[in-house]
Scaffold this motif. Structure first.
Motif, PDB file in Angstrom:
ATOM      1  N   UNK A 174      27.725  20.635 -43.880  1.00  0.00           N
ATOM      2  CA  UNK A 174      26.895  21.620 -43.174  1.00  0.00           C
ATOM      3  C   UNK A 174      25.953  22.317 -44.148  1.00  0.00           C
ATOM      4  N   UNK A 175      26.462  22.640 -45.336  1.00  0.00           N
ATOM      5  CA  UNK A 175      25.650  23.348 -46.331  1.00  0.00           C
ATOM      6  C   UNK A 175      24.487  22.495 -46.832  1.00  0.00           C
ATOM      7  N   UNK A 176      24.658  21.185 -46.821  1.00  0.00           N
ATOM      8  CA  UNK A 176      23.565  20.298 -47.229  1.00  0.00           C
ATOM      9  C   UNK A 176      22.384  20.398 -46.274  1.00  0.00           C
ATOM     10  N   UNK A 177      22.654  20.835 -45.042  1.00  0.00           N
ATOM     11  CA  UNK A 177      21.619  20.940 -44.016  1.00  0.00           C
ATOM     12  C   UNK A 177      21.132  22.370 -43.829  1.00  0.00           C
ATOM     13  N   UNK A 178      21.571  23.285 -44.678  1.00  0.00           N
ATOM     14  CA  UNK A 178      21.193  24.692 -44.501  1.00  0.00           C
ATOM     15  C   UNK A 178      19.715  24.894 -44.831  1.00  0.00           C
ATOM     16  N   UNK A 179      18.975  25.620 -43.983  1.00  0.00           N
ATOM     17  CA  UNK A 179      17.566  25.876 -44.281  1.00  0.00           C
ATOM     18  C   UNK A 179      17.398  26.820 -45.463  1.00  0.00           C
ATOM     19  N   UNK A 180      16.238  26.754 -46.093  1.00  0.00           N
ATOM     20  CA  UNK A 180      15.911  27.631 -47.207  1.00  0.00           C
ATOM     21  C   UNK A 180      14.495  28.151 -46.998  1.00  0.00           C
TER      22      UNK A 180
END
Length: 319
Positions: free
Chosen positions: A40-46
């Motif tokens: 999930x964290x790999x897909x977190x927006x920035x």
């Protein structure tokens, strides 16, 4: 291990804030919790723009000082406000369920709303841009108010941000963009994957072009407000940039202090960043409930590398 202990372990393992760790605990597959969270964290927006003074570099320091996020802020019951949103580093770190973002930079607000409502059109427009100095100058010279639609306004804004010097956003007294061409090896003008992630994260968020004092109309007890205003200059020559054509000096800083005090009276959680100057320390020390903490930040905007380095800033909290 209790739920609370598991959430703390998630926060420590992935170096994230406890609010987002709690959210991940509830949405991740419990049979394969930590592996699923990693995915999930790999897909977190920035943040989709580079922003001078952005807080990504300081968030871990805030957490280690136990100043962020407020321990008693409940994002399911209350709302997060970021009235000087800029690059939105704190919003993208928390990813709260309820949020109200705003800024006086109209082009920035347009960019957020275009990403929210027409990310496909924006991606198509961004792909037409070129990383060339002459092309940059032509785009820079365009008046955003004369462009055909908001997608083009947002596309120009993001292009200039990604290719201009140090990601600065600076306008002159007439509101004209005046940042020189940046020198990069291969700047990413269209980060399609992240833009789509940002769009998804903004679907239930309101983003408005308005003065920060508008937060007083909606903020209620238990809400969390983070102020990251234009910093008070540390010297007469230190006001390196202006994000709008308006200034933000003594009177404006004092008005912001008064807003901070009013929000405290309502029972809101309030956090504010600013420069570590005698004036800023003085006006916030006049609020009995305010806690002033010194944090170390990197200065990266000077054109000479030798002039960059660590400086102190203040983090003011009422909790």
């Amino acid at each position: 291990m209790t739920q609370s202990q598991t959430i703390s372990k998630i926060a420590d393992t992935f170096d994230i804030n406890t609010i987002y760790a709690r959210r991940l605990f509830h949405i991740a597959n419990k049979d394969n919790l930590f592996d699923d969270i990693a995915k999930i964290l790999e897909e977190k927006p920035k943040p989709f723009v580079k922003w001078v003074g952005g807080k990504r570099q300081l968030l871990k320091q805030f957490r280690l000082l136990n100043l962020y996020p407020p321990a008693n802020f409940d994002p399911k019951l209350n709302k997060y406000f970021e009235p000087f949103v800029g690059g939105g580093a704190v919003f993208f770190d928390l990813l709260p369920e309820k949020a109200e973002l705003s800024d006086l930079n109209e082009e920035l607000v347009i960019a957020y709303n275009v990403i929210k409502n027409d990310v496909d059109g924006l991606i198509k427009s961004l792909k037409k841009h070129k990383y060339e100095k002459e092309y940059y100058l032509k785009v820079c010279a365009k008046n955003p108010k004369e462009l055909s639609n908001n997608v083009e306004v947002a596309s120009r804004f993001i292009y200039l941000n990604r290719t201009g010097f140090n990601g600065m956003y600076r306008v002159n007294s007439k509101g004209g963009f005046n940042v020189p061409f940046g020198r990069y090896n291969n700047p990413i003008i269209c980060d399609e994957k992240n833009l789509r992630r940002v769009s998804k994260s903004l679907q239930k968020v309101s983003i408005n072009h308005q003065d920060y004092k508008e937060v007083l109309k909606n903020a209620k007890k238990g809400d969390f407000i983070y102020f990251d205003p234009p910093y008070y200059p540390i010297s007469k020559t230190a006001s390196f940039t202006s994000y709008t054509a308006e200034s933000f000096l003594e009177n404006e800083q004092t008005e912001l202090r008064n807003t901070f005090a009013e929000l405290h009276k309502r029972g809101c959680f309030v956090m504010l960043s600013n420069s570590d100057t005698p004036f800023i320390n003085k006006i916030y020390s006049e609020i009995p409930s305010a806690k002033i903490t010194k944090v170390e930040a990197g200065r990266t905007i000077n054109s000479k590398g030798s002039k960059r380095g660590k400086i102190t800033e203040v983090l003011v909290t009422n909790y």
